[in-house]
Design an enzyme around this catalytic site. Structure first.
Site, short mmCIF file in Angstrom:
data_model
loop_
_atom_site.label_atom_id
_atom_site.label_comp_id
_atom_site.label_asym_id
_atom_site.label_seq_id
_atom_site.Cartn_x
_atom_site.Cartn_y
_atom_site.Cartn_z
N LYS A 13 -45.36 123.94 27.13
CA LYS A 13 -44.46 124.86 26.33
C LYS A 13 -45.46 126.21 26.47
O LYS A 13 -44.66 127.16 26.44
CB LYS A 13 -44.71 124.48 24.95
CG LYS A 13 -44.11 123.19 24.74
CD LYS A 13 -43.98 122.84 23.11
CE LYS A 13 -45.16 122.69 22.09
NZ LYS A 13 -46.24 121.83 22.71
N ARG A 88 -43.44 121.69 13.72
CA ARG A 88 -44.11 120.47 13.95
C ARG A 88 -43.83 119.26 12.98
O ARG A 88 -44.13 118.14 13.21
CB ARG A 88 -45.38 120.60 13.99
CG ARG A 88 -46.03 120.88 15.68
CD ARG A 88 -47.56 120.93 15.47
NE ARG A 88 -48.30 120.94 16.60
CZ ARG A 88 -48.71 121.62 17.50
NH1 ARG A 88 -48.48 122.84 17.53
NH2 ARG A 88 -49.33 121.06 18.68
N ARG A 122 -57.83 119.85 31.44
CA ARG A 122 -57.13 121.22 31.15
C ARG A 122 -58.31 122.41 31.18
O ARG A 122 -59.21 122.19 30.41
CB ARG A 122 -56.24 121.24 30.27
CG ARG A 122 -55.61 122.52 29.95
CD ARG A 122 -54.40 122.42 29.18
NE ARG A 122 -54.46 122.28 27.57
CZ ARG A 122 -53.73 122.21 26.56
NH1 ARG A 122 -52.39 122.47 26.99
NH2 ARG A 122 -54.01 122.12 25.41
N ARG A 155 -60.63 123.20 25.96
CA ARG A 155 -60.62 123.31 24.22
C ARG A 155 -61.26 122.01 23.86
O ARG A 155 -61.26 120.80 24.22
CB ARG A 155 -59.04 123.00 24.22
CG ARG A 155 -58.42 124.50 24.05
CD ARG A 155 -56.88 124.69 24.07
NE ARG A 155 -56.23 123.76 22.80
CZ ARG A 155 -54.98 123.49 22.67
NH1 ARG A 155 -54.13 124.45 23.34
NH2 ARG A 155 -54.55 122.88 21.70
N ARG A 166 -53.60 114.00 18.39
CA ARG A 166 -52.59 114.89 18.62
C ARG A 166 -51.38 114.25 19.02
O ARG A 166 -50.35 114.62 18.42
CB ARG A 166 -53.02 115.80 19.52
CG ARG A 166 -54.22 116.78 18.81
CD ARG A 166 -54.96 117.55 20.07
NE ARG A 166 -53.74 118.55 20.88
CZ ARG A 166 -54.26 118.93 22.01
NH1 ARG A 166 -55.35 118.73 22.64
NH2 ARG A 166 -53.44 119.94 22.50
P1 AMP Z 1 -51.27 123.96 20.06
O1 AMP Z 1 -52.11 124.93 20.82
O2 AMP Z 1 -49.81 124.00 19.88
O3 AMP Z 1 -51.62 122.61 20.72
O4 AMP Z 1 -52.00 123.71 18.69
C1 AMP Z 1 -53.31 123.30 18.59
C2 AMP Z 1 -53.64 122.58 16.99
O5 AMP Z 1 -53.27 123.78 16.11
C3 AMP Z 1 -52.87 121.58 16.84
O6 AMP Z 1 -53.43 120.46 17.16
C4 AMP Z 1 -52.79 121.69 15.03
O7 AMP Z 1 -54.16 121.26 14.82
C5 AMP Z 1 -52.65 123.11 14.92
N1 AMP Z 1 -51.32 123.76 14.62
C6 AMP Z 1 -50.72 124.33 15.63
N2 AMP Z 1 -49.37 124.61 15.38
C7 AMP Z 1 -49.16 123.75 14.09
C8 AMP Z 1 -48.23 123.58 13.30
N3 AMP Z 1 -46.87 124.04 13.29
N4 AMP Z 1 -48.46 122.74 12.12
C9 AMP Z 1 -49.80 122.25 11.90
N5 AMP Z 1 -50.77 122.48 12.61
C10 AMP Z 1 -50.69 123.38 13.77
#
Ligand code: AMP
Length: 209
Positions: A13, A88, A122, A155, A166
């Site tokens: 994404k 989410r 990654r 990360r 996740r």
């Molecule tokens: P991402 O980079 O999108 O994988 O997000 C990394 C982490 O940020 C996720 O695993 C969540 O802990 C937090 N996070 C990001 N977006 C959301 C969301 N919409 N709702 C809740 N937690 C989020």
């Protein structure tokens, strides 16, 4: 065009959103990036989100919704944006409907096995954010970004336990959004296992005929 990008972590994404942002003149809003920047800055939001994110869990809906609501009040996103990683959960999607009008949800359909392979290994550039992979897309020089020479890092939440959490959170809380947007007639399922330029062409054909 106002897009929501929906799909599991590691589905691509962020990579597609970075390119689609220029292509559709739509600012890229990644809630994950907002949280990571807040953690790096040591802000109150960062302190609140740090442990949750490192464990691979979701930040609470209230915090997440309020930061997106605030961001969507800015002038640059009046007509177009790409929401990457938000909503989410169903409560987040319902809240979003209350303050913004999603025009298309792009669903990145990627199986769990592929997600695990992509997230393990990654590498991300600290300077330009470019994404590499130890096996599938390795940089020429270990630990260094080919594009800008920045340092590459893994990360904290790309570790096996956090990846499992996740994916579990995705399958339990985010997957119901596929039906939510399908019922509204807003879901575009795109074959994302291709070159980004082909994905963008598909999005254009599908969403801006
Ligand atoms: P991402 O980079 O999108 O994988 O997000 C990394 C982490 O940020 C996720 O695993 C969540 O802990 C937090 N996070 C990001 N977006 C959301 C969301 N919409 N709702 C809740 N937690 C989020």
């Amino acid at each position: 065009m106002k897009f929501v990008f929906l799909g599991p972590p590691g589905a691509g994404k962020g990579t597609v959103a970075a390119k689609a942002s220029g292509f559709f003149h739509a600012p890229h809003i990644s809630t994950g990036d907002v949280f990571r920047n807040a953690i790096a800055a040591g802000s109150p939001l960062g302190l609140k989100a740090k442990d949750v994110i490192e464990k691979g869990l979701l930040v609470d809906d209230e915090t997440t919704v309020s930061l997106v609501r605030e961001r969507l009040e800015a002038d640059d996103v009046k007509d177009s944006y790409i929401l990457d990683g938000f909503p989410r959960t169903l409560p987040q999607a319902e809240a979003l409907d209350g303050f913004a009008k999603t025009e298309w949800t792009i669903y990145f359909d990627v199986p769990d096995s592929v997600v695990i392979a992509r997230l393990s290994g990654r590498l991300i550039c600290r300077r330009c954010g470019c994404i590499w992979h130890k096996t599938y897309n390795p940089p020429t020089k270990e630990g260094v970004c080919d594009k800008c020479g920045g340092e590459l890092y893994e990360r904290g939440d790309d570790k096996p336990d956090a990846i499992r959490e996740r994916l579990a959170a995705y399958n339990e809380l985010t997957v119901p959004l596929i039906e939510y947007y399908r019922k509204k007639g807003l879901l575009a399922v795109i074959d994302t296992n291709r070159d980004v330029s082909l994905i963008l062409e598909d999005m254009k054909k599908r969403c801006c005929p």
